[in-house]
Motif scaffolding. Structure first.
Motif, mmCIF file in Angstrom:
data_model
loop_
_atom_site.group_PDB
_atom_site.id
_atom_site.type_symbol
_atom_site.label_atom_id
_atom_site.label_comp_id
_atom_site.label_asym_id
_atom_site.label_seq_id
_atom_site.Cartn_x
_atom_site.Cartn_y
_atom_site.Cartn_z
ATOM 1 N N GLU A 5 0.813 -1.207 0.000
ATOM 2 C CA GLU A 5 0.000 0.000 0.000
ATOM 3 C C GLU A 5 0.849 1.260 0.000
ATOM 4 N N HIS A 7 3.225 4.289 1.774
ATOM 5 C CA HIS A 7 3.108 5.112 2.967
ATOM 6 C C HIS A 7 2.370 6.388 2.612
ATOM 7 N N PRO A 8 1.543 6.908 3.523
ATOM 8 C CA PRO A 8 0.849 8.166 3.244
ATOM 9 C C PRO A 8 1.855 9.299 3.002
ATOM 10 N N TYR A 11 0.266 15.924 -0.671
ATOM 11 C CA TYR A 11 0.018 16.146 -2.098
ATOM 12 C C TYR A 11 1.232 16.741 -2.804
ATOM 13 N N SER A 23 -12.846 3.591 -4.823
ATOM 14 C CA SER A 23 -12.981 3.250 -3.407
ATOM 15 C C SER A 23 -12.838 1.755 -3.140
ATOM 16 N N GLY A 63 -9.323 10.234 -0.848
ATOM 17 C CA GLY A 63 -9.247 9.725 0.518
ATOM 18 C C GLY A 63 -7.860 9.916 1.090
ATOM 19 N N THR A 64 -6.893 9.124 0.605
ATOM 20 C CA THR A 64 -5.509 9.185 1.087
ATOM 21 C C THR A 64 -4.555 9.101 -0.097
ATOM 22 N N ILE A 65 -3.484 9.861 -0.016
ATOM 23 C CA ILE A 65 -2.435 9.806 -1.028
ATOM 24 C C ILE A 65 -1.287 8.991 -0.445
ATOM 25 N N TYR A 66 -0.921 7.928 -1.149
ATOM 26 C CA TYR A 66 0.177 7.054 -0.728
ATOM 27 C C TYR A 66 1.341 7.194 -1.703
ATOM 28 N N VAL A 70 -3.121 6.727 -5.275
ATOM 29 C CA VAL A 70 -4.066 7.658 -4.678
ATOM 30 C C VAL A 70 -5.368 6.896 -4.483
ATOM 31 N N THR A 72 -9.168 7.103 -3.858
ATOM 32 C CA THR A 72 -10.280 8.047 -3.901
ATOM 33 C C THR A 72 -11.495 7.462 -3.186
ATOM 34 N N THR A 73 -12.513 8.288 -3.009
ATOM 35 C CA THR A 73 -13.778 7.845 -2.426
ATOM 36 C C THR A 73 -14.795 7.559 -3.517
#
Length: 108
Positions: A5, A7-8, A11, A23, A63-66, A70, A72-73
């Motif tokens: 996955e 790491h966060p 941007y 999602s 949602g979160t950028i890794y 990325v 999304t929702t």
């Protein structure tokens, strides 16, 4: 979180070509550019390259950028209906360039 996955990240560290997922984890695009409202230095969203061409994903839909993708929702249906970007607002953030690079002492 598994190593796959990533790491966060912020941007500002997002790189062109990074996978963009719905999602449910299905890739539907890759990052083309990061959009920032320069007046207030706020993340506005991303322009992504899809099979149908460039599309805009609003910051509220991310949602979160890794480091690896990325998240999304968006559902697959919502991703298929994304609008085209407005070319006048695109600002491509790249490490070591532009205002951010100058702030950290990097030369153009």
């Amino acid at each position: 979180m598994s190593e796959a996955e990533g790491h966060p990240i912020a941007y500002t560290a997002l790189q062109p070509g990074t996978a963009v997922q719905t999602s449910d984890g299905q890739q539907f695009a890759t990052v083309q550019a990061v959009l920032v409202d320069e007046k207030v230095a706020v993340f506005d969203g991303i322009v992504v390259q899809t099979a149908a061409g460039p599309r805009f994903v609003d910051a509220d839909e991310i949602g979160t950028i890794y480091t690896t993708h990325v998240a999304t929702t968006l559902t697959a249906e919502q991703a298929a209906g994304l609008p085209e970007p407005e070319r006048s607002t695109i600002i491509d953030i790249k490490p070591g360039r532009g205002r951010l690079g100058r702030m950290f002492g990097r030369k153009r």
